[in-house]
Design a protein around this motif. Structure first.
Motif, PDB file in Angstrom:
ATOM      1  N   ASP A   1       0.317 -14.999   1.667  1.00 23.32           N
ATOM      2  CA  ASP A   1      -0.089 -15.666   0.420  1.00 23.32           C
ATOM      3  C   ASP A   1      -1.266 -14.951  -0.237  1.00 23.32           C
ATOM      4  O   ASP A   1      -1.294 -14.772  -1.456  1.00 23.32           O
ATOM      5  CB  ASP A   1      -0.431 -17.130   0.677  1.00 23.32           C
ATOM      6  N   GLU A   2      -2.210 -14.542   0.569  1.00 24.47           N
ATOM      7  CA  GLU A   2      -3.383 -13.839   0.044  1.00 24.47           C
ATOM      8  C   GLU A   2      -2.990 -12.512  -0.594  1.00 24.47           C
ATOM      9  O   GLU A   2      -3.458 -12.168  -1.683  1.00 24.47           O
ATOM     10  CB  GLU A   2      -4.367 -13.613   1.197  1.00 24.47           C
ATOM     11  N   VAL A   3      -2.103 -11.775   0.064  1.00 19.68           N
ATOM     12  CA  VAL A   3      -1.640 -10.490  -0.469  1.00 19.68           C
ATOM     13  C   VAL A   3      -0.823 -10.708  -1.741  1.00 19.68           C
ATOM     14  O   VAL A   3      -1.015 -10.002  -2.738  1.00 19.68           O
ATOM     15  CB  VAL A   3      -0.823  -9.715   0.593  1.00 19.68           C
ATOM     16  N   ARG A   4       0.072 -11.688  -1.731  1.00 22.32           N
ATOM     17  CA  ARG A   4       0.899 -11.963  -2.916  1.00 22.32           C
ATOM     18  C   ARG A   4       0.030 -12.306  -4.123  1.00 22.32           C
ATOM     19  O   ARG A   4       0.252 -11.806  -5.227  1.00 22.32           O
ATOM     20  CB  ARG A   4       1.876 -13.094  -2.623  1.00 22.32           C
TER      21      ARG A   4
ATOM     22  N   VAL B   1      -1.639  -0.116  -3.284  1.00 21.61           N
ATOM     23  CA  VAL B   1      -1.967   0.202  -1.894  1.00 21.61           C
ATOM     24  C   VAL B   1      -3.363  -0.303  -1.551  1.00 21.61           C
ATOM     25  O   VAL B   1      -3.578  -0.938  -0.515  1.00 21.61           O
ATOM     26  CB  VAL B   1      -1.833   1.722  -1.630  1.00 21.61           C
ATOM     27  N   GLU B   2      -4.314  -0.041  -2.426  1.00 28.25           N
ATOM     28  CA  GLU B   2      -5.692  -0.493  -2.194  1.00 28.25           C
ATOM     29  C   GLU B   2      -5.770  -2.023  -2.137  1.00 28.25           C
ATOM     30  O   GLU B   2      -6.455  -2.588  -1.279  1.00 28.25           O
ATOM     31  CB  GLU B   2      -6.595   0.037  -3.306  1.00 28.25           C
ATOM     32  N   THR B   3      -5.050  -2.687  -3.017  1.00 28.20           N
ATOM     33  CA  THR B   3      -5.053  -4.154  -3.059  1.00 28.20           C
ATOM     34  C   THR B   3      -4.468  -4.733  -1.783  1.00 28.20           C
ATOM     35  O   THR B   3      -5.016  -5.684  -1.213  1.00 28.20           O
ATOM     36  CB  THR B   3      -4.260  -4.645  -4.294  1.00 28.20           C
ATOM     37  N   ILE B   4      -3.347  -4.186  -1.312  1.00 33.59           N
ATOM     38  CA  ILE B   4      -2.740  -4.665  -0.067  1.00 33.59           C
ATOM     39  C   ILE B   4      -3.702  -4.462   1.090  1.00 33.59           C
ATOM     40  O   ILE B   4      -3.908  -5.360   1.911  1.00 33.59           O
ATOM     41  CB  ILE B   4      -1.400  -3.953   0.213  1.00 33.59           C
ATOM     42  N   GLN B   5      -4.306  -3.283   1.167  1.00 34.80           N
ATOM     43  CA  GLN B   5      -5.219  -2.985   2.273  1.00 34.80           C
ATOM     44  C   GLN B   5      -6.379  -3.976   2.302  1.00 34.80           C
ATOM     45  O   GLN B   5      -6.731  -4.504   3.356  1.00 34.80           O
ATOM     46  CB  GLN B   5      -5.735  -1.551   2.157  1.00 34.80           C
ATOM     47  N   GLN B   6      -6.955  -4.265   1.156  1.00 36.59           N
ATOM     48  CA  GLN B   6      -8.099  -5.171   1.107  1.00 36.59           C
ATOM     49  C   GLN B   6      -7.690  -6.608   1.421  1.00 36.59           C
ATOM     50  O   GLN B   6      -8.384  -7.316   2.150  1.00 36.59           O
ATOM     51  CB  GLN B   6      -8.782  -5.094  -0.253  1.00 36.59           C
ATOM     52  N   ALA B   7      -6.564  -7.058   0.874  1.00 34.23           N
ATOM     53  CA  ALA B   7      -6.151  -8.449   1.059  1.00 34.23           C
ATOM     54  C   ALA B   7      -5.589  -8.715   2.456  1.00 34.23           C
ATOM     55  O   ALA B   7      -5.710  -9.827   2.968  1.00 34.23           O
ATOM     56  CB  ALA B   7      -5.116  -8.834  -0.003  1.00 34.23           C
TER      57      ALA B   7
ATOM     58  N   VAL C   1       4.241   4.767   1.587  1.00 42.11           N
ATOM     59  CA  VAL C   1       4.551   5.011   0.176  1.00 42.11           C
ATOM     60  C   VAL C   1       5.615   6.101   0.109  1.00 42.11           C
ATOM     61  O   VAL C   1       5.423   7.189   0.656  1.00 42.11           O
ATOM     62  CB  VAL C   1       3.297   5.440  -0.613  1.00 42.11           C
ATOM     63  N   LEU C   2       6.731   5.784  -0.558  1.00 36.87           N
ATOM     64  CA  LEU C   2       7.847   6.722  -0.679  1.00 36.87           C
ATOM     65  C   LEU C   2       8.203   6.905  -2.154  1.00 36.87           C
ATOM     66  O   LEU C   2       7.991   5.999  -2.965  1.00 36.87           O
ATOM     67  CB  LEU C   2       9.084   6.185   0.046  1.00 36.87           C
ATOM     68  N   ASP C   3       8.764   8.051  -2.485  1.00 35.69           N
ATOM     69  CA  ASP C   3       9.247   8.298  -3.845  1.00 35.69           C
ATOM     70  C   ASP C   3      10.587   7.604  -4.049  1.00 35.69           C
ATOM     71  O   ASP C   3      11.424   7.566  -3.150  1.00 35.69           O
ATOM     72  CB  ASP C   3       9.411   9.797  -4.103  1.00 35.69           C
TER      73      ASP C   3
END
Length: 112
Positions: free
Chosen positions: A14-17, A74-80, A93-95
């Motif tokens: 929930d926090e990440v979402r 990526v930064e947001t997921i890592q922090q949350a 992370v993939l293309d």
């Protein structure tokens, strides 16, 4: 476009979402998964008996975003998702070569 795959602890979903919504992520796919990393599972006690759990419950997020938004996601997921303890998860992370919205036939970033 980038496909971001994040494997996180279930109680952080929930926090990440909510954090991703605030940076402009419009949608994601969420799966309940099991796995282990360096911690190799954990030991639990149930009715006085100790037993080992080899596979821990995790949540896998799959998010496709435009190239310029990927670092912020990526930064947001890592922090949350961080609890600063072992087992917090991983981000990959993939293309993405192409995408299409089935309903309208839109392609590329317009399909996101």
């Amino acid at each position: 476009m980038k496909l971001i795959i994040a494997v996180i602890k279930p109680f952080k979903l929930d926090e990440v979402r909510d954090a991703l919504g605030s940076v402009g992520v419009a949608g994601m796919t969420v799966s309940e998964v099991k796995g282990y990393g360096r911690q190799k599972g954990q030991t639990e006690i149930y009715r006085g008996a100790e037993y080992s759990i080899n596979m821990l419950p995790k949540v896998k997020l799959e998010i496709v975003v435009a190239d310029d938004l990927a670092p912020k996601v990526v930064e947001t997921i890592q922090q949350a998702a961080s609890t600063e303890s072992i087992g917090d998860g991983k981000i990959f992370v993939l293309d993405v070569g192409s995408s299409m919205r089935i309903r309208t036939g839109e392609t590329g970033e317009n399909a996101l």
